[in-house]
Scaffold this motif. Structure first.
Motif: not given
Length: 407
Positions: A1-24
């Motif tokens: 199983m692949l490790p999960k990928l965690l991404a940072p989000a300092g605001n809502m725009d960055k959170l959306i970008m992290a989700v759209e680009y594939g963070a788990d």
């Protein structure tokens, strides 16, 4: 199983970008108790929206409450923890043992992820935290692959481990620093680091004020505490082999573009681990990471103490920036082959741009037939967040990004 990928989000725009680009999983903070006070972070309404957005797209939300709190910081903490549980937070990232105890008493069903601030460097410590109810440990950054492998092997099977794989490194042990508070009164361990380690230093003799002596042969001073950034995209298979469950990208205070590039590169590189080595595009993903704003890269401590190879002794802390993001795609009309773009930096008719989305390689675009939102012909897009249209033969989707090489 692949490790999960965690991404940072300092605001809502960055959170959306992290989700759209594939963070788990996405990690972010409310207005208090998080280790990035310099960022805008999330209001209560934004926390609710962020968690809802993560869940809508099948992603996890990890909320940081990982400062080293003083007594006053604990006022109202029980109510805050209950609120986070109520709105659906999937896990809390915690560093302080007292706060872990409060979490266990207040929201006993909440998953606890131990922050790297807790400096876990051996399996006895890992087993201790497991007995305290910790579900996942974010290991100290000052560990080698060999040490991590032994920690995983000598820990309970249901204890998860997470490591940082990309982003800024700290001169102090896993970020536990007093330099900022000593020099500026800004407390690093409460999320308000002034990054004094990135400053330029010279020696001054007490009786010779105004006479500055460089600590080394460099007339600009010295940067003995200025660490290189970590980049481990070339070695993700090793993390998988030794049983790491989650890989973490640093950078809650960095840009949407950085978030997209970092998540995209690591997401694709991770997915390619299931392909034969000769079919992987590791070199390309490393090159893509170099197109985001960064310092020189290093492998951190994973292959041993980096010594001088981990530091930037003869240069300032300025980032290397070779590309500017010039726009984010908001929609695409297949009939007219026209993209609606929200401008981020100026670009002009005839400019050569690069476009990319979450998957696959980037492609080149010539900015042509530029129009404003009303359909009027324009020669350039100079206004921040200006909505413009350009002709694009390649089909694109919302959140694709346009960038331009810096002259």
């Amino acid at each position: 199983m692949l490790p999960k990928l965690l991404a940072p989000a300092g605001n809502m725009d960055k959170l959306i970008m992290a989700v759209e680009y594939g963070a788990d999983e996405i990690y972010f903070a409310g207005k208090s108790m998080g280790m990035r006070a310099g960022g805008k972070n999330f209001s209560q309404k934004e926390l609710e929206e962020g968690i809802e957005y993560c869940h809508k797209h099948g992603r996890k939300s990890n909320i940081t409450v990982n400062i080293v709190p003083h007594n006053d910081d604990l006022i109202g903490i029980e109510e805050y923890l209950k609120y986070l549980q109520k709105i659906g937070a999937d896990a809390l990232i915690v560093a302080d043992p007292g706060l872990i105890d409060i979490v266990k008493q207040t929201v006993p069903d909440m998953r606890i992820h131990l922050s790297t601030q807790a400096n876990t460097t051996n399996y006895h410590t890992a087993n201790f935290w497991y007995r305290q109810g910790v579900n996942r440990i974010v290991l100290a950054r000052e560990l080698t692959f060999k040490e991590i492998e032994e920690i995983v092997k000598k820990s309970p099977k249901d204890l998860e481990f997470e490591t940082f794989v990309h982003g800024a490194m700290c001169i102090s042990y896993s970020g536990r620093c007093l330099l900022s508070s000593f020099m500026t009164g800004r407390f690093s361990n409460k999320g308000d680091c002034a990054q004094a380690c990135r400053w330029k230093y010279n020696i001054v003799e007490e009786k010779r004020p105004g006479e500055y002596y460089p600590i080394e042969e460099n007339d600009e001073g010295t940067f003995i505490m200025n660490s290189k950034d970590m980049c481990m995209v070339e070695h993700l298979d090793r993390f998988k082999e030794i049983g790491i469950k989650a890989l973490k990208i640093e950078g809650r205070n960095k840009s949407e573009y950085y978030t997209a590039i970092a998540v995209r590169s690591y997401r694709n590189a991770l997915d390619e681990l299931e392909k034969p080595r000769e079919e992987r595009n590791t070199v390309y993903w490393k090159e893509e990471l170099e197109k985001s704003s960064h310092r020189d890269f290093s492998y951190g401590f994973f292959f041993g103490n980096p010594y001088k190879d981990g530091q930037l002794y003869n240069t300032s802390s300025s980032y290397i920036r070779t590309y500017d993001v010039v726009g984010i795609i908001r929609s695409y009309d297949k009939g007219t082959k026209t993209a609606l773009i929200e401008q981020r930096n100026k670009f002009s008719e005839g400019d050569l741009l690069e476009c990319f989305g979450p998957k696959g390689r980037h492609f080149e675009v010539i900015a042509k037939n530029m129009q404003d939102e009303a359909g009027n012909k324009i020669d350039s897009a100079p206004h921040p967040q200006q909505m413009i249209k350009i002709e694009m033969n390649e089909e694109v989707e919302p959140y694709f990004i346009l960038r331009k090489k810096v002259d």
